[in-house]
Scaffold this active site. Sequence first.
Site, PDB file in Angstrom:
ATOM      1  N   ARG A 104      22.606 -41.335   1.673  1.00  0.00           N
ATOM      2  CA  ARG A 104      22.589 -39.877   1.780  1.00  0.00           C
ATOM      3  C   ARG A 104      21.295 -39.288   2.321  1.00  0.00           C
ATOM      4  O   ARG A 104      21.295 -38.506   3.257  1.00  0.00           O
ATOM      5  CB  ARG A 104      22.845 -39.240   0.397  1.00  0.00           C
ATOM      6  CG  ARG A 104      24.216 -39.454  -0.154  1.00  0.00           C
ATOM      7  CD  ARG A 104      24.430 -38.539  -1.352  1.00  0.00           C
ATOM      8  NE  ARG A 104      25.476 -39.026  -2.230  1.00  0.00           N
ATOM      9  CZ  ARG A 104      25.809 -38.442  -3.381  1.00  0.00           C
ATOM     10  NH1 ARG A 104      25.141 -37.384  -3.777  1.00  0.00           N
ATOM     11  NH2 ARG A 104      26.765 -38.925  -4.126  1.00  0.00           N
ATOM     12  N   HIS A 137      33.874 -39.776   5.321  1.00  0.00           N
ATOM     13  CA  HIS A 137      32.879 -39.176   4.421  1.00  0.00           C
ATOM     14  C   HIS A 137      33.573 -38.429   3.268  1.00  0.00           C
ATOM     15  O   HIS A 137      33.740 -37.200   3.308  1.00  0.00           O
ATOM     16  CB  HIS A 137      32.000 -38.201   5.216  1.00  0.00           C
ATOM     17  CG  HIS A 137      30.733 -37.806   4.502  1.00  0.00           C
ATOM     18  ND1 HIS A 137      29.638 -38.626   4.409  1.00  0.00           N
ATOM     19  CD2 HIS A 137      30.394 -36.675   3.832  1.00  0.00           C
ATOM     20  CE1 HIS A 137      28.679 -38.030   3.724  1.00  0.00           C
ATOM     21  NE2 HIS A 137      29.110 -36.834   3.366  1.00  0.00           N
ATOM     22  N   TYR A 188      36.816 -20.362  11.567  1.00  0.00           N
ATOM     23  CA  TYR A 188      36.511 -19.384  12.611  1.00  0.00           C
ATOM     24  C   TYR A 188      35.636 -19.957  13.725  1.00  0.00           C
ATOM     25  O   TYR A 188      35.696 -19.504  14.856  1.00  0.00           O
ATOM     26  CB  TYR A 188      35.800 -18.170  12.012  1.00  0.00           C
ATOM     27  CG  TYR A 188      36.625 -17.419  10.998  1.00  0.00           C
ATOM     28  CD1 TYR A 188      37.831 -16.819  11.349  1.00  0.00           C
ATOM     29  CD2 TYR A 188      36.205 -17.314   9.677  1.00  0.00           C
ATOM     30  CE1 TYR A 188      38.587 -16.136  10.418  1.00  0.00           C
ATOM     31  CE2 TYR A 188      36.946 -16.633   8.734  1.00  0.00           C
ATOM     32  CZ  TYR A 188      38.147 -16.048   9.102  1.00  0.00           C
ATOM     33  OH  TYR A 188      38.894 -15.369   8.185  1.00  0.00           O
TER      34      TYR A 188
END
Length: 821
Positions: free
Chosen positions: A31, A77, A121
Amino acid sequence: MIEGEKLIPINIEDEMKSSYIDYSMSVIISRALPDVRDGLKPVHRRVLYGMYQLNIFSKSSYKKSARIVGEVLGKYHPHGDISVYDTMVRMAQKWISRYPLIDGQGNFGSLDSDPPAAMRYTEVKMKKISEEMLSDINKNTVNMKLNFDDSLEEPTVLPTRIPNLLINGSSGIAVGMATNIPPHNLKETIEAICAYIDSNNSLSIEKIIKYIKAPDFPTGGIIYGYNGVKNYFLTGRGRLIIRAKIHIEEIQGRKSIVVDEIPYQVNKSDMISKTIGLIKNGKIEELYQVRDESDRNGLRIVYVLKQNTNPEILLNKLFQYTSLQTYFNVNIIALVKGKPSQLNIRDLIQNFLYHRHDVIIRRTKYELKKCKDRIHILKGFLKILNSLNNMIQFIKNSKNRNDATKKLITEFNLSEHQSKSILDLRLQSLTSMEQNKIKEEHDELIKKNFFLENVLFKYSVRTDIIKKELLEIKRKYSDSRRTQIDYSGNEGKINIEDLIENKQVVLTISHAGYIKRTSLSEYKRQGRGGVGNRGAIARESDFFKHLLVATNHQYLLLFTKKGKCFWLRVYEIPEGSKISKGRAIQNIIDLKKDDKVNAYVLVNNLTDKKYIKNHYVMMVTKNGIVKKTSLYHYSRPRKYGINAIIIRKDDSLLKAVLTKGDSHVFVALQSGRIIRFSEKNVRPTGRNSFGVIGITCSIEKDEVIGMICVENIIIKMGYLLVVSKNGFGKRSKIEDYRLTNRGGKGVKTINTTKKVGCLISIKYVKEEDDLMIIKKSGIIIRISISDIRVMGRNTQGVRLINLKNNDAIADVAKIYSKVIS
């Protein structure tokens, strides 16, 4: 307990240690820390690989962000859609990434930390530079690993052609460690790598610095000082000071500080709101207004200054209290062969080149295998080209494809693979033109095969390829440096003196306690007897009382009539024009309402121990008491002031002078009498003492008007200048005043008639000095000392300045012939 199960006792302390180590290594590797080779964390790598799998390249149309997030989430993921989308957003933000890897369309947030629009969007596609990171990934250039459910494969690293960790940097917080790597300019980085290759991998860090100057942040700004850069280049750790890029403008008659670029990772709106808070809290009083005038064309923040504010001093405060100056703590930690390592700038270059060599070797092996396979096929074609009729006859007489394959292998000595390829040939390939093409292709592949084998076995050939590819990257994507470097910076120890010219200035103080600083160049020299220039418009019932000529870097000690001492740097005094009124001293120092500043001493340095121990402050009160104290006792002032002298009832501190301990002291009374005695007759005492008698006032209501101290070695080089209330003055020889013991009545120095007026000032002057005289009305005249005649003690002198309408002299100041060092 279920049958067949058994309990195994485990020490909980050992289990917690083991589990925590496993957890921390998972966070570090999976990570938080980037891989030194491609500069990416797993989530960044998966985003790019997911877009590659969907063929969303730079020339493709934009695709909804939600589509990519779903692809990455479902395949590679499984840690939540927010983490994937936030990563995509940061990779697209121009103020976060020096070279963005994703091209975003829609609302992707702002410098004010406005959140981006929802993923449904916004739309994205790869940047062209991202394709360079995935180049040759289909040629077995990197290792692949199974995804979380073992259903698919994903790359463990990308075969990047760009040094991404250097040009884009990285940051992350792991367990027990953190990384914070700044971005660098691509052009500088590639030039450094090429120089490293040319030096046969022996280029030192000192020489790398000549190519990579410093970090290059996407938001620009200025790196202030260079030690932090050198430190992290050498060790991988360092502290950078980053300042905003500003310029001074005059907007609607007011000086303004305009910010063009802010430091990296600074939230613009937070910075502005905190600055406004500082104004309201009174920490920054010099600001009139703060405006954000940023638009789509660029950043612009305007700090409008109050009148008579020094922009350099205000800028110093803004650097100190706001995010116009920030710190970037560099800590280069990255994964090297799966382990976190502290790296310097040379290590980053070295590991990137190791990776490029590995990629090129694997790519070459892949291409060499393809090349050899194709040569093998073409050799089969060439064998049967001269026996086409026989080949066709064998094929026609065969029972099936397998039978034809076996006959071709036997009759023409072909491999099974060659035989099958011949059977797959179209008839048009048997024309003479096509036969020539086969021969040409074979010859070209033989050459290619030779080159690829050279690449595998010759290190120098591989480095040439790496260098050639890097120079092509440089040609395509390089740009100019955005972040400037201020090599003269003193690593965050803000020294305002570096910003302010040490020029001569005039300090004027009114009777009511208003003070200002004006450039000496505003006062032009006039002849004796002139009318003077307008100095300022005095407030009602106020008049100008004191005039000092100083330099910006000096210290000004302020002594009150009650015996307190405060200090200021001269440049901290508000600047004003000749006609401005100044600022109340009470607003600058913490002065009580019933107290008043009466005396001022200019000091060159209060930090030099030798200087302060070799100087003294000589004081005199209105009633003729003198006191000498070491300057050392005044070198550590407090906010509320310190005691300078104990004042008796019906007395007040009048004058203070800086001495070296061996001066001749002249104390003058308004009646026109002066006493001269040696400073050695006054023993040094502490701050909390009364002092001793310096001069005796023989006339009722007589009082001291001034004191000068002249060093013994220069006393005969100058003259004693006296000035009366009605504008008369004269120079007299020092020998005219005999040396006596302190406590006497003194001798006459000027005839104080009604026409002349009482004595108001005495000065020690030289021929080359100038004199500044200020009237109570604010009119100031500057005249040359050489214009004033040398006369005896018992005379009235000559007119120095014309007075009208009951005006009077307020104060006199001497201008030294050269700037005080």
